[in-house]
Structures are given as C-alpha cells and as structure tokens.
Scaffold this motif. Structure first.
Motif, PDB file in Angstrom:
ATOM      1  N   ALA A 136     -18.039 -21.291  11.381  1.00  0.00           N
ATOM      2  CA  ALA A 136     -19.180 -21.982  10.764  1.00  0.00           C
ATOM      3  C   ALA A 136     -19.256 -21.698   9.268  1.00  0.00           C
ATOM      4  CB  ALA A 136     -20.467 -21.538  11.445  1.00  0.00           C
ATOM      5  N   LEU A 195     -16.318 -13.833   7.699  1.00  0.00           N
ATOM      6  CA  LEU A 195     -16.999 -13.085   6.643  1.00  0.00           C
ATOM      7  C   LEU A 195     -16.397 -11.693   6.450  1.00  0.00           C
ATOM      8  CD1 LEU A 195     -19.246 -10.800   7.909  1.00  0.00           C
ATOM      9  CD2 LEU A 195     -20.291 -12.908   8.673  1.00  0.00           C
ATOM     10  N   GLY A 224      -5.843 -12.392  16.393  1.00  0.00           N
ATOM     11  CA  GLY A 224      -7.132 -12.903  16.852  1.00  0.00           C
ATOM     12  C   GLY A 224      -7.315 -12.710  18.334  1.00  0.00           C
ATOM     13  N   GLY A 281      -5.897 -20.979  15.208  1.00  0.00           N
ATOM     14  CA  GLY A 281      -6.462 -20.126  16.270  1.00  0.00           C
ATOM     15  C   GLY A 281      -7.955 -20.310  16.346  1.00  0.00           C
ATOM     16  N   VAL A 308     -17.485 -12.575  13.483  1.00  0.00           N
ATOM     17  CA  VAL A 308     -17.724 -12.277  12.064  1.00  0.00           C
ATOM     18  C   VAL A 308     -16.385 -12.141  11.323  1.00  0.00           C
ATOM     19  CG1 VAL A 308     -19.995 -11.251  12.412  1.00  0.00           C
ATOM     20  CG2 VAL A 308     -17.971  -9.777  12.481  1.00  0.00           C
ATOM     21  N   TYR A 337     -28.694 -19.695  14.328  1.00  0.00           N
ATOM     22  CA  TYR A 337     -28.645 -19.710  12.865  1.00  0.00           C
ATOM     23  C   TYR A 337     -28.550 -21.166  12.417  1.00  0.00           C
ATOM     24  CZ  TYR A 337     -23.571 -20.229  13.615  1.00  0.00           C
ATOM     25  OH  TYR A 337     -22.334 -20.668  14.027  1.00  0.00           O
ATOM     26  N   LEU A 385       4.091 -14.518  10.399  1.00  0.00           N
ATOM     27  CA  LEU A 385       4.541 -15.388  11.494  1.00  0.00           C
ATOM     28  C   LEU A 385       3.321 -16.008  12.172  1.00  0.00           C
ATOM     29  CD1 LEU A 385       7.205 -13.067  13.201  1.00  0.00           C
ATOM     30  CD2 LEU A 385       7.573 -14.812  11.427  1.00  0.00           C
ATOM     31  N   HIS A 390     -18.146 -20.296  22.355  1.00  0.00           N
ATOM     32  CA  HIS A 390     -19.082 -20.047  21.265  1.00  0.00           C
ATOM     33  C   HIS A 390     -19.431 -21.399  20.622  1.00  0.00           C
ATOM     34  CE1 HIS A 390     -21.119 -17.479  18.572  1.00  0.00           C
ATOM     35  NE2 HIS A 390     -20.266 -17.522  17.581  1.00  0.00           N
ATOM     36  N   THR A 392      -9.863 -19.583  13.314  1.00  0.00           N
ATOM     37  CA  THR A 392     -10.379 -19.694  11.946  1.00  0.00           C
ATOM     38  C   THR A 392     -10.857 -21.100  11.607  1.00  0.00           C
ATOM     39  OG1 THR A 392      -9.057 -17.833  11.172  1.00  0.00           O
ATOM     40  CG2 THR A 392      -9.702 -19.459   9.522  1.00  0.00           C
ATOM     41  N   ARG A 450       2.336 -18.692  15.291  1.00  0.00           N
ATOM     42  CA  ARG A 450       2.938 -19.377  16.445  1.00  0.00           C
ATOM     43  C   ARG A 450       2.778 -20.895  16.395  1.00  0.00           C
ATOM     44  NH1 ARG A 450      -1.577 -20.326  19.248  1.00  0.00           N
ATOM     45  NH2 ARG A 450      -0.704 -21.066  21.213  1.00  0.00           N
ATOM     46  N   PHE A 489     -20.022 -28.665  19.104  1.00  0.00           N
ATOM     47  CA  PHE A 489     -18.742 -27.968  19.097  1.00  0.00           C
ATOM     48  C   PHE A 489     -18.791 -26.699  19.924  1.00  0.00           C
ATOM     49  CE2 PHE A 489     -15.610 -24.994  17.664  1.00  0.00           C
ATOM     50  CZ  PHE A 489     -14.467 -25.780  17.662  1.00  0.00           C
ATOM     51  N   PRO A 545     -13.363 -21.148  21.318  1.00  0.00           N
ATOM     52  CA  PRO A 545     -13.238 -19.764  21.776  1.00  0.00           C
ATOM     53  C   PRO A 545     -13.229 -18.795  20.608  1.00  0.00           C
ATOM     54  CG  PRO A 545     -11.097 -20.854  21.819  1.00  0.00           C
ATOM     55  CD  PRO A 545     -12.076 -21.859  21.294  1.00  0.00           C
ATOM     56  N   GLU A 546     -13.824 -17.647  20.805  1.00  0.00           N
ATOM     57  CA  GLU A 546     -13.789 -16.581  19.794  1.00  0.00           C
ATOM     58  C   GLU A 546     -13.732 -15.248  20.529  1.00  0.00           C
ATOM     59  OE1 GLU A 546     -13.276 -15.590  16.991  1.00  0.00           O
ATOM     60  OE2 GLU A 546     -14.684 -14.093  16.245  1.00  0.00           O
ATOM     61  N   ILE A 556      -7.385 -16.153   9.149  1.00  0.00           N
ATOM     62  CA  ILE A 556      -7.902 -15.620   7.882  1.00  0.00           C
ATOM     63  C   ILE A 556      -7.543 -14.157   7.704  1.00  0.00           C
ATOM     64  CG2 ILE A 556     -10.232 -15.051   8.774  1.00  0.00           C
ATOM     65  CD1 ILE A 556     -11.180 -16.128   5.919  1.00  0.00           C
ATOM     66  N   HIS A 606     -12.454 -23.333  12.986  1.00  0.00           N
ATOM     67  CA  HIS A 606     -13.775 -23.839  13.346  1.00  0.00           C
ATOM     68  C   HIS A 606     -14.916 -22.879  13.004  1.00  0.00           C
ATOM     69  CE1 HIS A 606     -12.367 -22.226  17.459  1.00  0.00           C
ATOM     70  NE2 HIS A 606     -13.085 -21.301  16.885  1.00  0.00           N
ATOM     71  N   GLY A 624      -4.855 -12.391   8.971  1.00  0.00           N
ATOM     72  CA  GLY A 624      -3.436 -12.202   8.653  1.00  0.00           C
ATOM     73  C   GLY A 624      -3.132 -12.664   7.233  1.00  0.00           C
TER      74      GLY A 624
HETATM   75  C1  FAD Z   1     -18.040 -21.634  16.903  1.00  0.00           C
HETATM   76  C2  FAD Z   1     -17.615 -20.508  16.022  1.00  0.00           C
HETATM   77  C3  FAD Z   1     -18.294 -20.258  14.841  1.00  0.00           C
HETATM   78  C4  FAD Z   1     -17.930 -19.188  14.028  1.00  0.00           C
HETATM   79  N1  FAD Z   1     -18.609 -18.955  12.871  1.00  0.00           N
HETATM   80  C5  FAD Z   1     -18.306 -17.896  12.091  1.00  0.00           C
HETATM   81  C6  FAD Z   1     -19.028 -17.623  10.889  1.00  0.00           C
HETATM   82  O1  FAD Z   1     -19.919 -18.366  10.508  1.00  0.00           O
HETATM   83  N2  FAD Z   1     -18.704 -16.533  10.170  1.00  0.00           N
HETATM   84  C7  FAD Z   1     -17.729 -15.685  10.573  1.00  0.00           C
HETATM   85  O2  FAD Z   1     -17.498 -14.686   9.913  1.00  0.00           O
HETATM   86  N3  FAD Z   1     -17.000 -15.939  11.682  1.00  0.00           N
HETATM   87  C8  FAD Z   1     -17.264 -17.017  12.452  1.00  0.00           C
HETATM   88  N4  FAD Z   1     -16.541 -17.273  13.584  1.00  0.00           N
HETATM   89  C9  FAD Z   1     -15.477 -16.353  13.954  1.00  0.00           C
HETATM   90  C10 FAD Z   1     -14.221 -16.561  13.149  1.00  0.00           C
HETATM   91  O3  FAD Z   1     -13.797 -17.882  13.273  1.00  0.00           O
HETATM   92  C11 FAD Z   1     -13.149 -15.612  13.672  1.00  0.00           C
HETATM   93  O4  FAD Z   1     -13.655 -14.310  13.840  1.00  0.00           O
HETATM   94  C12 FAD Z   1     -11.991 -15.535  12.701  1.00  0.00           C
HETATM   95  O5  FAD Z   1     -11.512 -16.807  12.426  1.00  0.00           O
HETATM   96  C13 FAD Z   1     -10.904 -14.669  13.288  1.00  0.00           C
HETATM   97  O6  FAD Z   1      -9.793 -14.754  12.455  1.00  0.00           O
HETATM   98  P1  FAD Z   1      -8.406 -14.142  12.908  1.00  0.00           P
HETATM   99  O7  FAD Z   1      -7.484 -14.292  11.778  1.00  0.00           O
HETATM  100  O8  FAD Z   1      -8.655 -12.787  13.449  1.00  0.00           O
HETATM  101  O9  FAD Z   1      -7.982 -15.002  14.161  1.00  0.00           O
HETATM  102  P2  FAD Z   1      -7.308 -16.444  14.258  1.00  0.00           P
HETATM  103  O10 FAD Z   1      -7.866 -17.402  13.301  1.00  0.00           O
HETATM  104  O11 FAD Z   1      -7.388 -16.862  15.681  1.00  0.00           O
HETATM  105  O12 FAD Z   1      -5.824 -16.186  13.850  1.00  0.00           O
HETATM  106  C14 FAD Z   1      -4.903 -15.560  14.715  1.00  0.00           C
HETATM  107  C15 FAD Z   1      -3.643 -16.354  14.663  1.00  0.00           C
HETATM  108  O13 FAD Z   1      -2.609 -15.639  15.318  1.00  0.00           O
HETATM  109  C16 FAD Z   1      -1.730 -16.583  15.874  1.00  0.00           C
HETATM  110  N5  FAD Z   1      -0.927 -15.902  16.896  1.00  0.00           N
HETATM  111  C17 FAD Z   1      -1.358 -15.387  18.064  1.00  0.00           C
HETATM  112  N6  FAD Z   1      -0.348 -14.821  18.731  1.00  0.00           N
HETATM  113  C18 FAD Z   1       0.754 -14.989  17.969  1.00  0.00           C
HETATM  114  C19 FAD Z   1       2.113 -14.633  18.130  1.00  0.00           C
HETATM  115  N7  FAD Z   1       2.536 -13.984  19.217  1.00  0.00           N
HETATM  116  N8  FAD Z   1       2.983 -14.955  17.154  1.00  0.00           N
HETATM  117  C20 FAD Z   1       2.588 -15.625  16.040  1.00  0.00           C
HETATM  118  N9  FAD Z   1       1.287 -15.994  15.851  1.00  0.00           N
HETATM  119  C21 FAD Z   1       0.391 -15.671  16.791  1.00  0.00           C
HETATM  120  C22 FAD Z   1      -2.647 -17.626  16.446  1.00  0.00           C
HETATM  121  O14 FAD Z   1      -2.003 -18.838  16.638  1.00  0.00           O
HETATM  122  C23 FAD Z   1      -3.740 -17.683  15.384  1.00  0.00           C
HETATM  123  O15 FAD Z   1      -3.528 -18.716  14.461  1.00  0.00           O
HETATM  124  C24 FAD Z   1     -16.858 -18.349  14.414  1.00  0.00           C
HETATM  125  C25 FAD Z   1     -16.165 -18.610  15.591  1.00  0.00           C
HETATM  126  C26 FAD Z   1     -16.535 -19.686  16.389  1.00  0.00           C
HETATM  127  C27 FAD Z   1     -15.784 -19.942  17.653  1.00  0.00           C
END
Ligand code: FAD
Length: 816
Positions: free
Chosen positions: A52, A354, A208, A46, A351, A255, A38, A229, A48, A40, A319, A322-323, A18, A50, A20
């Motif tokens: 909640a 959100l 992430g 990653g 978070v 929650y 990009l 988590h 995102t 992977r 469920f 990892p986070e 989310i 799952h 990126g």
């Molecule tokens: C059980 C659970 C419940 C949650 N509930 C909530 C909630 O209710 N509200 C909330 O705000 N947050 C919640 N979260 C947290 C939320 O899901 C994450 O904080 C958020 O999705 C992080 O987004 P991101 O884009 O940073 O990471 P990611 O979604 O992990 O995206 C990072 C991406 O980078 C890619 N990547 C990594 N390395 C490379 C590389 N070298 N080259 C190319 N691509 C690469 C990965 O494949 C991945 O797809 C929850 C998490 C969990 C585990």
C-alpha cells in the motif's frame, strides 16, 4: 550457465523484492559491487508490487523504529541519487484512539517514539479533524500525529534501488531461481541455479514469503507464513483534498490514505487466514487472491462510520494479496545459527516496504563491517525455537499475529493459540499450585500463582493488573521467607572435551579456569567489546562445563560458542535444556529448608556464594548452585528430569512450615529489577560493553591468553565511557513504566529505559536505562547528580537515579 551469469560473486542476494534490491544497492554504495541478485520471476513480483505504500514510524521496538528512520533517510535521497522517482511524499500519520485505554496506548507509543528522536504530537479529536476534515471524531479520546511519516510507491522505489544498484555494477538476473545453497565447513559458499552454481562469500536470503522454504534448503529455520491481506481502493471522491495524512484507526482495524483522486482503505482485521501453507505454487507471480467480501465487508462497514464519505464512494479495486507474517510479529534480520555467512531478511509482517530500505542498508553495513550497525536482538533469527517452522504451529500462531496487529498491545499480553507445546517436568505440579502460565518460545512458564478462588486469567491494563497483589505476595515471600521458582525453561549447554577450558577462556570475559565446583558469571564479547551473551559457567570437572543461558538465547549462545571453536579444538557443545529441571529455592529461609533435606553442609563456610556441587536431597541427588537472580540467599537446583517431581515434592513438603511460596516470572522480574540484574536483549546486547553496562567486575582483564573483545575494551577503558547503565525509581508510586520510556536529565533527553518493573519492596517502579553524557570519560558523579525525569505516556515523572541498585546495593544479602 546463463549468458552473463558469473561463476562467482562476493555476495549473492536471493530475492528481487524491496529488501533484496535495497541490500544490493547499499552493498554497492559501500563499494561492494561484485554482487549478484537472483529473482525467480520478475523484480517486485513477490509481495512488493502490491504494498500500500505506508511509511509509519510507530513501530513496537527501539530497533525497528531505528530501521524505519533509516528508511526515511533513504526515501528522502533515493530519487536524487538514482534519477528514478519513488513517489515518496511526507504526509504524516494520524493514529486514532476511541477509548481511554487506546489513548493511553497511543501516548505510551508516542513517548517510546520520542526515545528515538521521532516527532510525535498529541492532538485533541478536533485537532485530528483539522488535519483530516472528513473524519468522524465524535467518539475519539485523542489522536497522535507523526508529522514526518510518509508514503511512497513500492514498485517505483524497488526499481530505483535495483537500477541504482546496477548503475554501480550489481548484476541482476530475473527468471533465475536459486535452487540450493552450497556449504563447506559450516559456511555458505554459494547458490545453485538450474543453470549452474554461483560461488559466493555471502548469501542473503531475501525471499520474502518464500523465506521459510528457501531457508529449509540450507537447514535454516525461518518461521513465517503467508496470510491473505487486504485493501480497497475507491473511485474518485469529489472534493477530496490531496496530501492528507495517513489515518491509522486501530479501533476500526483499518488505515486510510489518498490513492489517486480516491482513497485506499486497508485492513489489519481479525479472522485472518493462511495462504498456501504447504508450499507456494511454483508459478506464483504478481499473485492476487480471490476477493472475500463476506470476510471484509463488516470491517469496511465499520470504517464507513469513521469516514462517512466512503458511503457514497464506488469501489474501484478490492485487492487481496499474500504477505508473510511471523509467530511473534517481528521480522527476521541477521544471521542464522549453524551456517556462517548466510544472512536472512524476511518475514516483514506487512511492514516490509517501510522497513525494507533501512533493513537492506543495515544488512549491507553488517556484511561490509562484520558487525550490525545497530542492535536488533528482537529480530535475530537465532531467537527461533525448532518447533516454530512447523506448518500447523505457523497456521495457528501466525494468524494470531495479524489478528492482534491492531488490537491494544497490553503489557504482559499472552498469546492464546498454539499453546502448551513445551512443558517443564513440573508443569502439572505448579499448575496444581495455581500457576497462571505465560509462554516464551513454546515454553509454558508460571508467571504468577492464583490463590484458591482467584480466576486464572489475565485482566489487562496499563496500570496494575489483576495479578499485581498476588505477585507482590510471592515477591515478599522471597525477600522475607522462601520462594520456589520453576525455571526449567532456561537453556543449558554442556561444554565438554579436552579443550573446553581454553575455548571458554577465549570466549568468556571472566576467568573460568577455576576449580571444579565454582560458578562464574560472565559475558561473551564480540571483538568490539559488545556483549553477545550473558551467562553463568559452572565448572563441573576438568573437562566439563555447564553454561546456563535464557530460553530465548540458548540457540544464539550455542551458535556463538560453536563459531569460536577452532579447527584444532577438541570440544563438543550439547543442548541439554530438556533433560534438567531447574528449581531456584530463594530467600532467607532457603538454607534452613534445604538443610533439612540434605546431609551436605550448606553453611556459608562450607557452601559459599559462587559454588556449585552435587548434593543428596531426600533420597536422590541434585546439583545445587549458590547463585541468585533475585538478590537473596538461595540455591538453584538442577534436577534430572525424571527426579524432578520427587525433589519438588520434598522441597514443598519441607517448606510449608517455613512459609514457602511458589513464585512466578512476574515476581522474578520485580526482584531482579530491584537488585539491578541485567537481562540480555533488554539491558545489554551486542553494542553495549561491560564498562557501559556496569559489569566490569566480571571482566578478568589480565587472565592469561586474554579473551575476545579485550583490546576494544582496554581502549574504551583508556578513553572512558560516554554512556552508563543506570538504576531508576519513579517518584510516583502509581505510575508503571515498561521499556523505551525517554529519560531526561535537567530537562534534556539523555537516553531511554531498557527495562522496568514494579518493585514490590521499594514500592515503586524500578528501571534500568542508559544515560549518555556530553563526552567520553565524563566522571561517574555527573551521572548521579541532576534532576531526572522519565516520560511515561507523554508525561514527565520525577525519578531518582543511581549507578548502583536501590535494593541491597552492596549485594550482602545473597552472600550471607
Ligand atoms: C495488501 C498489502 C499491503 C501492504 N502494504 C504495505 C505498506 O503499506 N507498507 C509496508 O511497509 N508494507 C506493506 N506490505 C508488505 C510489503 O509488501 C512486504 O512486506 C514487502 O514487499 C516484502 O518485501 P520482500 O522483499 O521481503 O519480499 P518480496 O517482495 O516478496 O520479494 C521476495 C522475492 O524473492 C523472490 N524469490 C523467492 N524465492 C526465490 C528463489 N528461490 N530464487 C530467486 N528468487 C526468489 C520472489 O519471487 C520475490 O520476488 C503490504 C503487503 C500487502 C499484501
């Protein structure tokens, strides 16, 4: 090269979660459409996918709440803008408190949220039950409702952002791993993939939980660690109303929200544990971790008491995913030190859904405008200390971040895990003197001193804590006799070379082209006049300067300075923090005390305020600097680490007869607040100018060659400021404020406190905070008149306000 993959792009965003996708979408909306994302594996695969889906605004800092507000605006318009649904609905959140302490925390949190203009309403337990009828409220002390909170679908939202970005011209490549970051002359220049390099002006690390590993490739230290988590989804619950507010029941570590015809119950529970701390498996995609009912069961049982309808509900899904979590529980958003044009947005501590839309939008504005649209020093990747990416450190410290997430967040709360890493050369000595240590970026620092027989622990509360009287005695000793601090954790940069003066002259708003032996208090400004650093610069000789900064700002200050060294400049910047102990000896008797140990003349004429020199002390030599952060006569002693214990012993032994006391950081804070000394990251930062912050006395407007930010500052001076940093005292001596409390002038909200502490000389809470006037150029007198109130724990407390500090407003005591 993969088909269609360009050889260059303006921005390469690595990571298709989310964060990126939001960055790419918002760059494109700003007209930056030459953007490549990009991923992977597959988008959202990653963390995102799952999430909640909670969107809650009660975040810990002003800036992080602003990010969620921005997210909410995006959630409100994204489906309309892109044509893709996001599942967003505004349901509100109910935060529950089951004790007086929790209730006070919620009320303080509500006030802090109101400082951002967020609606927060206090409810009785019965009021909470009306909004969420199945809730057991018999044991509750109260609840706070945030009616504008919401929830949404993380995958749908991310796909809407991605598709929206593509509609505007962004190119997204799935199954394309970024394997390296290319760099030239300290600047990121592109990204390697197995299929070739994509050159870029900017690289964004939005990977992430891979953020630390991917950061390492570019030499960037991004401390985060994935933890397990959990949430549970029930079967359909007959008769359950839809659209109920989300429940955040911190006392139950859980929650709850509607999920289909059932409920989702998620947890922020103690006993968390890391996942894959030695490296995330290469094939990780849509990862689901094994269930652990032994771990989660007791928390679910606890939640059944809060929500008895759960007892009969079957479980559809258990469920665990990892986070990534971080050592201080705050994400990393911004630039890393030592590598230009490399941005990071990772480590979202559950978070990220959100915060992600807002964080991506902020990053896009930052890249497009060359400056952040809002101040987020708490999320600055330059706050990081080198040890923080150590695996063992992360395993210990980061699990504590999750364990504490739903515990009460006490003022002055100290972490327990991974302690004792960085110690002053005086550590054992001050410990023997009764020090009770707090921790900042690994440094153990004496916060207060327990007299003999007093237990060396914190007993937390929102009121006066167990150390209050002991710290008051330290404070009084500094005001009336003499106190000794150990501030060895402070950052020290040695700037030397042929062009040291010219580089510093350009960087500093004040004039540092002074005689050797002068010390200059100065800010470093950005080109918009905002304060990037607040330091003292001591000229040691023709080609050598010592810059003193805080322990949490040393890395960003060094980075700022190094970024402003031109290609032809002959200057080096060396972090010598660990080589020097720092011992401020402060108070009206400090002169007598130090004079008894040195042949140097410490008289006001021979050693005036604002000077610094090497003096003999006992049988050794130290650098003594006449400066103060407490508002009293005194010298800061900078002592070679190997001499530190000797000098300390000499000072303590000579000081005993003069009433010398050890004083800690809590006393320091009380003393500095009374004198109104600003703290960077709290009272001043990148979007505050010296004119607004009352620091124009430290601006050398007409020095030859000018300085960075001068033109913007001149324009502001011409136009007049619209906000000013003011000093406050609370009329009620028993009310303690901390930060973020809203300020009202004649009943209207005009700002919020940036920092506050109990002032033991003034006998009440002293605070600083910006007040915004109706128009630029409003006369200073407007600020000083009017009836002021500060909202603490949802109660308005009458306050006194002034443009000058309440203690020693003319600053004569330090200059005697
Ligand atoms: C059980 C659970 C419940 C949650 N509930 C909530 C909630 O209710 N509200 C909330 O705000 N947050 C919640 N979260 C947290 C939320 O899901 C994450 O904080 C958020 O999705 C992080 O987004 P991101 O884009 O940073 O990471 P990611 O979604 O992990 O995206 C990072 C991406 O980078 C890619 N990547 C990594 N390395 C490379 C590389 N070298 N080259 C190319 N691509 C690469 C990965 O494949 C991945 O797809 C929850 C998490 C969990 C585990």
């Amino acid at each position: 090269m993969r088909q269609g993959m360009p050889a260059r792009a303006q921005v390469v965003v690595v990571g298709g979660g989310i964060v990126g996708c939001s960055t790419a979408y918002h760059l494109a909306k700003r007209g930056w459409t030459d953007v490549v994302v990009l991923e992977r594996k597959r988008l959202t695969s990653g963390t995102t996918w799952h999430a909640a889906g909670l969107i809650t605004q009660a975040r810990p800092t002003f800036g992080t709440r602003e990010i969620v507000k921005r997210s909410l605006e995006i959630f409100g318009s994204l489906a309309r803008e892109t044509g893709f649904s996001t599942g967003f609905e505004r349901t509100g959140t109910l935060h529950l408190a089951d004790s007086d302490e929790r209730w006070e925390e919620l009320r303080r949190q509500a006030s802090a949220a109101r400082s951002n203009g967020i609606r927060a309403e206090l409810l009785s337990p019965e009021g909470a039950a009306e909004l969420f009828p199945p809730l057991h409220v018999g044991d509750l002390a109260g609840a706070v409702s945030y009616p504008d909170d919401g929830r949404g679908n993380a995958t749908d939202t991310t796909m809407a952002l991605a598709r929206g970005a593509q509609q505007l011209g962004v190119q997204i490549f799935e199954n394309t791993k970024a394997t390296g970051v290319t760099r030239r002359d300290g600047r990121a220049t592109g990204v390697n993939t197995p299929e070739g390099e994509v050159e870029a002006e900017y690289v964004v690390n939005a990977t992430g939980m891979w953020g630390r590993e991917f950061g390492t490739i570019a030499g960037a230290k991004i401390p985060l660690q994935a933890l397990a988590h959990y949430y549970v989804i029930t079967d359909a619950i007959p008769g359950l109303p839809p659209g109920l507010p989300t429940i955040k029941s911190a006392p139950d570590y859980a929650y709850v929200k509607n999920e289909g015809a059932g409920l989702m119950v998620g947890f922020f529970e103690p006993g968390s544990y890391p996942w894959s701390s030695r490296g995330i498996p290469d094939d990780a995609e849509f990862t689901q971790l094994p269930e652990d009912w032994d771990h989660l069961g007791p928390f679910y049982e606890k939640m059944i008491k809060r929500l008895p309808i759960l007892a009969d509900a079957g479980i559809r899904l258990h469920f665990c995913g990892p986070e990534s979590f971080t050592p201080d529980g705050l994400y990393h958003l911004g630039q890393v030190p030592g590598l230009r044009n490399y941005f990071v947005a990772a480590g979202f501590n559950s978070v990220g859904f959100l915060s992600g839309p807002g964080a991506g939008a902020v990053l896009a504005d930052w890249i497009a405008d060359g400056r952040p649209p809002l101040d987020l020093p708490e999320a600055d990747p330059r706050r990081v200390a080198p040890h923080e990416t150590n695996r063992r450190y992360l395993e210990q410290r980061v699990t504590e971040s999750l364990d504490l997430a739903y515990e009460i967040h006490w003022p002055f709360q100290q972490r327990a895990r991974a302690r004792g890493l960085r110690r002053s050369p005086l550590h054992e000595r001050v410990e023997a003197a009764g020090a009770v240590f707090g921790e900042l970026l690994g440094w153990e620092r004496a916060n207060w001193y327990a007299p003999p027989g007093v237990r060396r622990t914190y007993q937390y509360s929102f009121g006066r804590q167990n150390w209050f009287e002991h710290s008051a005695a330290e404070h009084r000793a500094v005001r009336e006799a003499v106190g000794l601090f150990d501030t060895s954790s402070f950052g020290k940069l040695l700037v030397q070379g042929r062009d040291a003066e010219s580089v510093l002259q350009r960087t500093c708003a004040n004039n540092v082209a002074v005689e050797p032996g002068r010390i200059v208090y100065t800010q470093w400004l950005n080109e918009f006049g905002g304060i990037e650093a607040d330091v003292t610069v001591t000229r040691i000789d023709e080609r050598q300067f010592l810059v003193l900064s805080g322990p949490a700002t040393i890395s960003r200050d060094r980075d700022w300075l190094e970024r402003h060294i031109g290609p032809g400049d002959f200057v080096t910047v060396t972090d010598i923090s660990g080589t020097l102990a720092m011992v401020p000896v402060m108070g009206p008797r400090s002169r007598r005390l130090l004079q008894s140990l040195t042949d140097a003349d410490l008289s006001p004429e021979a050693f005036p305020f604002g000077t610094s020199r090497e003096i003999d002390l006992g049988c050794g030599f130290v650098r003594a600097t006449r400066i103060t952060y407490v508002g009293e006569l005194g010298w800061e002693l900078l002592i070679p680490a190997d001499l530190a214990i000797y000098v300390y012993e000499a000072v303590v032994s000579a000081g005993t007869a003069l009433g010398l006391r050890h004083a800690g950081y809590h006393a320091l804070d009380s003393l500095r607040m009374e004198r109104g000394y600003r703290s960077w990251g709290h009272d001043i930062s990148g979007s505050d100018t010296p004119l607004e912050a009352g620091l124009s006395f430290a601006v050398a407007w007409d020095k030859p060659g000018g300085f960075i930010g001068r033109e913007a500052l001149l324009r502001q001076r011409e136009q007049g400021v619209r906000r000013r940093l003011m000093h406050f005292t609370l009329d009620d001596p028993d009310t303690l404020a901390y930060h973020d409390e809203p300020i009202y002038r004649d009943g209207e909200q005009v700002g919020h406190l940036s920092s506050a502490a109990y002032g033991h000389t003034l006998g009440r809470t002293v605070a600083l905070g910006y007040v915004t006037a109706p128009a630029p150029g409003t006369e200073p007198s407007w600020y000083a008149v009017g009836g002021y109130e500060i909202e603490v724990a949802a109660q308005r407390i009458p306050a006194q306000a002034a443009l000058r500090p309440f203690y020693d407003p003319k600053g004569t005591r330090a200059r005697c």
